[in-house]
Design a protein around this motif. Structure first.
Motif, PDB file in Angstrom:
ATOM      1  N   GLU A  50      57.912 -94.866  48.561  1.00 34.39           N
ATOM      2  CA  GLU A  50      58.580 -93.644  48.109  1.00 34.39           C
ATOM      3  C   GLU A  50      60.087 -93.841  48.018  1.00 34.39           C
ATOM      4  O   GLU A  50      60.738 -93.364  47.077  1.00 34.39           O
ATOM      5  CB  GLU A  50      58.250 -92.483  49.046  1.00 34.39           C
ATOM      6  CG  GLU A  50      58.809 -91.151  48.542  1.00 34.39           C
ATOM      7  CD  GLU A  50      58.470 -89.985  49.447  1.00 34.39           C
ATOM      8  OE1 GLU A  50      58.858 -88.853  49.110  1.00 34.39           O
ATOM      9  OE2 GLU A  50      57.820 -90.214  50.491  1.00 34.39           O
ATOM     10  N   GLN A  53      60.896 -95.728  44.961  1.00 36.16           N
ATOM     11  CA  GLN A  53      60.775 -94.877  43.775  1.00 36.16           C
ATOM     12  C   GLN A  53      61.983 -93.947  43.634  1.00 36.16           C
ATOM     13  O   GLN A  53      62.481 -93.722  42.530  1.00 36.16           O
ATOM     14  CB  GLN A  53      59.488 -94.066  43.856  1.00 36.16           C
ATOM     15  CG  GLN A  53      58.227 -94.897  43.710  1.00 36.16           C
ATOM     16  CD  GLN A  53      56.962 -94.110  43.987  1.00 36.16           C
ATOM     17  OE1 GLN A  53      56.989 -92.883  44.122  1.00 36.16           O
ATOM     18  NE2 GLN A  53      55.835 -94.798  44.071  1.00 36.16           N
ATOM     19  N   ASN A 163      60.678 -88.934  54.803  1.00 37.33           N
ATOM     20  CA  ASN A 163      61.140 -88.754  53.426  1.00 37.33           C
ATOM     21  C   ASN A 163      62.444 -89.508  53.218  1.00 37.33           C
ATOM     22  O   ASN A 163      63.288 -89.560  54.115  1.00 37.33           O
ATOM     23  CB  ASN A 163      61.356 -87.271  53.119  1.00 37.33           C
ATOM     24  CG  ASN A 163      60.086 -86.470  53.251  1.00 37.33           C
ATOM     25  OD1 ASN A 163      59.105 -86.708  52.554  1.00 37.33           O
ATOM     26  ND2 ASN A 163      60.084 -85.501  54.163  1.00 37.33           N
TER      27      ASN A 163
END
Length: 354
Positions: A50, A53, A163
């Motif tokens: 993630e 990305q 995150n």
């Protein structure tokens, strides 16, 4: 920075040294001290998928200009941001948030911001700064291990949130308003780079490295403007930096010695110098235009027309707040919602880029 954005030129009272100029730029641009990125695209092997990305989305070769904002109090009331975006008819992807060493409820507030931002599909430009303390300069305390527990808890929080974050550590370090500036540590910039690397290593040890995109962010000008305080002396090394942040404000003319400057007057020389000196993606981590001394609406319109020419700038974050003078009066208003014409100019600029 979160407090005051300065512009008046430094004077000889600051110390011994010569003003630095093009000679320093040429020396650094030659490559001394720079070892190149880990790979062609700047992707870190230790990032999770993630984070890779997110880096590609915001800083990849094909990415366009992404917009963000600093909006005070999003850790308490998200509606302030929502109301602004409704007026702009635009969703701002990057949210600038400040945190300070061992401040009350610091970790709880960060946790809330990271959680809400992820739910809303945003990414946080998470800034960590030391602060002036009666117990002494925190830079020394960090290197002595005094704040290890706080830093490990901070890093663990990023890991647990799971995150990606844009992490900006002790920005504007070449400005004397920052406690971590060499101005306050015996003019020794190595103390800053040692501190930066020390914290970086704690993040890696705690597993936060997989989620952290590191932003190194000097101020547009060095205060005081001497070689020992050159931004280049604060650079920790390519392996510790993923994105170079640039910061320059049109502060207006509220204070004596300030001047009204266009976007190009601020960013053309800064942009050229940055590209010549660092082989990294570039973002404007915070900027704004004051309303004192000129036409803010016109400035914003011109900024939106000009910024597209700076194609290596991958993100721009507007500082939507105010600076106050010693009497508590607004000295510099950078607010987008200051009045209807300013808001409209910003709205039309954002939506015209689509």
């Amino acid at each position: 920075m979160e407090s005051i954005h300065r512009l008046p030129e430094a004077s000889d009272e600051y110390g011994i040294g010569e003003n630095y100029g093009e000679e320093d730029i040429r020396e650094k641009a030659s490559g001394e001290g720079f070892r190149g990125d880990l790979n062609v695209k700047g992707i870190r092997e230790y990032w999770n998928e993630e984070t890779k990305q997110v880096y590609e989305k915001y800083f990849g070769e094909e990415s366009g200009l992404n917009w963000g904002v600093f909006k005070w109090g999003i850790d308490e009331d998200w509606s302030r941001l929502t109301n602004l975006e409704q007026r702009l008819k635009y969703s701002l992807d990057i949210l600038l948030y400040y945190s300070h060493f061992e401040s009350e409820d610091c970790l709880e507030r960060i946790e809330k911001v990271l959680k809400t931002s992820a739910e809303e599909g945003r990414i946080v430009e998470l800034t960590l700064q030391t602060k002036f303390s009666e117990e002494g300069n925190m830079v020394y305390g960090i290197l002595d291990g005094k704040y290890d527990e706080f830093l490990r808890d901070y890093a663990a929080l990023i890991k647990e949130a799971g995150n990606p974050v844009l992490f900006r550590l002790c920005n504007e370090m070449n400005g004397d308003w920052c406690e971590y500036s060499a101005f306050h540590t015996s003019r020794d910039t190595e103390l800053f780079t040692d501190m930066y690397r020390y914290i970086f290593n704690i993040f890696m040890e705690e597993g936060a490295g997989a989620y952290t995109i590191w932003i190194w962010n000097p101020n547009e000008k060095s205060f005081p403007d001497y070689k020992w305080n050159s931004e280049y002396r604060y650079y920790p090394g390519d392996e510790y930096v993923d994105v170079v942040g640039i910061t320059g404000y049109n502060t207006g003319t509220y204070y004596e010695g300030e001047e009204w400057r266009s976007f190009d007057e601020i960013y053309e020389p800064l942009y050229k110098r940055t590209l010549a000196s660092y082989d990294k993606p570039v973002m404007i981590t915070e900027f704004g235009c004051s309303s004192a001394g000129g036409n803010k609406e016109k400035w914003i319109k011109d900024m939106f027309e000009r910024i597209e020419e700076y194609d290596r700038i991958k993100a721009a974050v507007w500082w939507d707040g105010c600076d106050y003078d010693s009497d508590g009066k607004v000295a510099r208003s950078y607010l987008i919602e200051e009045n209807g014409t300013v808001t409209r100019a910003f709205r039309e600029g954002l939506n015209g880029l689509r």
